[in-house]
Design a protein around this motif. Structure first.
Motif, mmCIF file in Angstrom:
data_model
loop_
_atom_site.group_PDB
_atom_site.id
_atom_site.type_symbol
_atom_site.label_atom_id
_atom_site.label_comp_id
_atom_site.label_asym_id
_atom_site.label_seq_id
_atom_site.Cartn_x
_atom_site.Cartn_y
_atom_site.Cartn_z
ATOM 1 N N LEU A 1 0.825 -1.211 0.000
ATOM 2 C CA LEU A 1 0.000 0.000 0.000
ATOM 3 C C LEU A 1 0.862 1.266 0.000
ATOM 4 O O LEU A 1 0.536 2.245 -0.686
ATOM 5 C CB LEU A 1 -0.947 -0.007 1.198
ATOM 6 C CG LEU A 1 -2.040 -1.086 1.161
ATOM 7 C CD1 LEU A 1 -2.792 -1.119 2.477
ATOM 8 C CD2 LEU A 1 -2.969 -0.895 -0.021
ATOM 9 N N ILE A 2 1.962 1.243 0.721
ATOM 10 C CA ILE A 2 2.877 2.406 0.735
ATOM 11 C C ILE A 2 3.493 2.610 -0.649
ATOM 12 O O ILE A 2 3.561 3.736 -1.153
ATOM 13 C CB ILE A 2 3.966 2.223 1.818
ATOM 14 C CG1 ILE A 2 3.338 2.388 3.209
ATOM 15 C CG2 ILE A 2 5.104 3.214 1.622
ATOM 16 C CD1 ILE A 2 4.244 1.958 4.344
ATOM 17 N N LEU B 1 -8.020 5.264 6.030
ATOM 18 C CA LEU B 1 -8.200 4.389 7.179
ATOM 19 C C LEU B 1 -9.690 4.153 7.398
ATOM 20 O O LEU B 1 -10.459 5.103 7.537
ATOM 21 C CB LEU B 1 -7.572 5.013 8.435
ATOM 22 C CG LEU B 1 -7.641 4.165 9.699
ATOM 23 C CD1 LEU B 1 -6.797 2.906 9.553
ATOM 24 C CD2 LEU B 1 -7.165 4.984 10.893
ATOM 25 N N LEU B 2 -10.100 2.896 7.398
ATOM 26 C CA LEU B 2 -11.484 2.542 7.651
ATOM 27 C C LEU B 2 -11.725 2.386 9.150
ATOM 28 O O LEU B 2 -12.664 2.945 9.707
ATOM 29 C CB LEU B 2 -11.840 1.236 6.924
ATOM 30 C CG LEU B 2 -13.230 0.665 7.151
ATOM 31 C CD1 LEU B 2 -14.286 1.604 6.602
ATOM 32 C CD2 LEU B 2 -13.346 -0.708 6.496
ATOM 33 N N ASN C 1 -4.465 -3.150 14.542
ATOM 34 C CA ASN C 1 -3.912 -2.971 13.192
ATOM 35 C C ASN C 1 -4.813 -2.061 12.373
ATOM 36 O O ASN C 1 -6.038 -2.101 12.493
ATOM 37 C CB ASN C 1 -3.789 -4.321 12.487
ATOM 38 C CG ASN C 1 -2.777 -5.224 13.136
ATOM 39 O OD1 ASN C 1 -1.796 -4.759 13.710
ATOM 40 N ND2 ASN C 1 -3.005 -6.516 13.060
ATOM 41 N N ASN C 2 -4.208 -1.268 11.519
ATOM 42 C CA ASN C 2 -4.970 -0.407 10.625
ATOM 43 C C ASN C 2 -5.685 -1.250 9.576
ATOM 44 O O ASN C 2 -5.087 -2.147 8.982
ATOM 45 C CB ASN C 2 -4.058 0.595 9.927
ATOM 46 C CG ASN C 2 -3.491 1.614 10.882
ATOM 47 O OD1 ASN C 2 -4.042 1.871 11.940
ATOM 48 N ND2 ASN C 2 -2.376 2.212 10.504
ATOM 49 N N VAL C 3 -6.949 -0.938 9.347
ATOM 50 C CA VAL C 3 -7.729 -1.555 8.281
ATOM 51 C C VAL C 3 -8.071 -0.438 7.304
ATOM 52 O O VAL C 3 -8.762 0.509 7.659
ATOM 53 C CB VAL C 3 -9.020 -2.215 8.814
ATOM 54 C CG1 VAL C 3 -9.840 -2.796 7.675
ATOM 55 C CG2 VAL C 3 -8.686 -3.279 9.865
ATOM 56 N N TYR C 4 -7.533 -0.538 6.093
ATOM 57 C CA TYR C 4 -7.683 0.517 5.103
ATOM 58 C C TYR C 4 -8.737 0.162 4.080
ATOM 59 O O TYR C 4 -9.065 -1.001 3.879
ATOM 60 C CB TYR C 4 -6.365 0.744 4.353
ATOM 61 C CG TYR C 4 -5.255 1.268 5.219
ATOM 62 C CD1 TYR C 4 -5.231 2.604 5.601
ATOM 63 C CD2 TYR C 4 -4.230 0.439 5.645
ATOM 64 C CE1 TYR C 4 -4.206 3.096 6.391
ATOM 65 C CE2 TYR C 4 -3.198 0.926 6.435
ATOM 66 C CZ TYR C 4 -3.201 2.256 6.805
ATOM 67 O OH TYR C 4 -2.192 2.734 7.581
ATOM 68 N N TYR C 5 -9.224 1.176 3.403
ATOM 69 C CA TYR C 5 -9.942 0.953 2.162
ATOM 70 C C TYR C 5 -9.253 1.788 1.100
ATOM 71 O O TYR C 5 -8.700 2.847 1.365
ATOM 72 C CB TYR C 5 -11.444 1.221 2.269
ATOM 73 C CG TYR C 5 -11.873 2.661 2.426
ATOM 74 C CD1 TYR C 5 -12.280 3.405 1.324
ATOM 75 C CD2 TYR C 5 -11.903 3.261 3.682
ATOM 76 C CE1 TYR C 5 -12.701 4.714 1.466
ATOM 77 C CE2 TYR C 5 -12.325 4.568 3.840
ATOM 78 C CZ TYR C 5 -12.731 5.293 2.723
ATOM 79 O OH TYR C 5 -13.142 6.584 2.870
#
Length: 187
Positions: free
Chosen positions: A98-99, A115-116, A123-127
């Motif tokens: 992702l980065i 960030l969702l 832990n970060n959960v992204y969309y």
């Protein structure tokens, strides 16, 4: 170097159907093979069977279990070997991907990471949104398709699938470029 063959049996599996019945094979990572031959994870195993265990007295259909068995050769002495159901794809692998996507000079124009929420473990959960940039200052309404992957921690195949899908959407193919330029996806 002595090649030793072992028979593995993983018992008490709960699914009646398995991809191992139609040709899927386990994965193996040998530290010696990696050091000597630059080989990473590879499919392995011979004589692979997936079968229903015998029912116990009075056992109902809901409690039936299954066994996966396969033969595996270990060609190196004093080797550290890992076995897996599918290619490992860690949380760190996902974060790195992702980065890289967000730091890419072109792909970042079409993708937006947000960030969702945070998981129970913190832990970060992204969309991730992939779309053509809005023209001008006025955002337009666009049709959307939501695709999810790795709902549970052990679902690494879906992470691999999603990575491939994102690579395609943000890639250089003519099909991907057409999608970036059209205001909505047409079927």
């Amino acid at each position: 170097m002595t090649v030793v063959c072992y028979r593995f049996s993983i018992v008490n599996l709960s699914k009646a159907e398995s991809l191992y019945s139609v040709g899927m094979r386990p994965l193996m990572y040998s530290t010696k093979d990696a050091q000597l031959n630059q080989v990473g994870w590879k499919r392995c195993g011979e004589n692979i069977t997936y079968f229903r265990n015998d029912s116990q007295n009075g056992e109902d259909e809901a409690n039936i279990s299954f066994t996966l068995s396969f033969n595996l050769d270990f060609p190196y002495d004093n080797d550290l070997v890992f076995l897996a159901h599918c290619y490992p794809y860690t949380y760190s692998d996902l974060q790195d991907y992702l980065i890289r996507l967000q730091n890419h000079p072109v792909k970042s124009m079409y993708s937006k990471l947000r960030l969702l929420c945070r998981s129970l473990a913190g832990n970060n959960v992204y969309y991730l949104t992939v779309t053509a940039p809005s023209l001008g200052d006025v955002p337009r309404k666009k049709k959307a398709i939501v695709i999810t992957a790795r709902v549970h921690p052990g679902e690494t195949p879906s992470s691999w699938m999603m990575k491939g899908f994102m690579d395609f959407l943000t890639g250089d193919s003519d099909q991907a470029k057409v999608r970036h330029l059209t205001p909505s996806i047409k079927s």
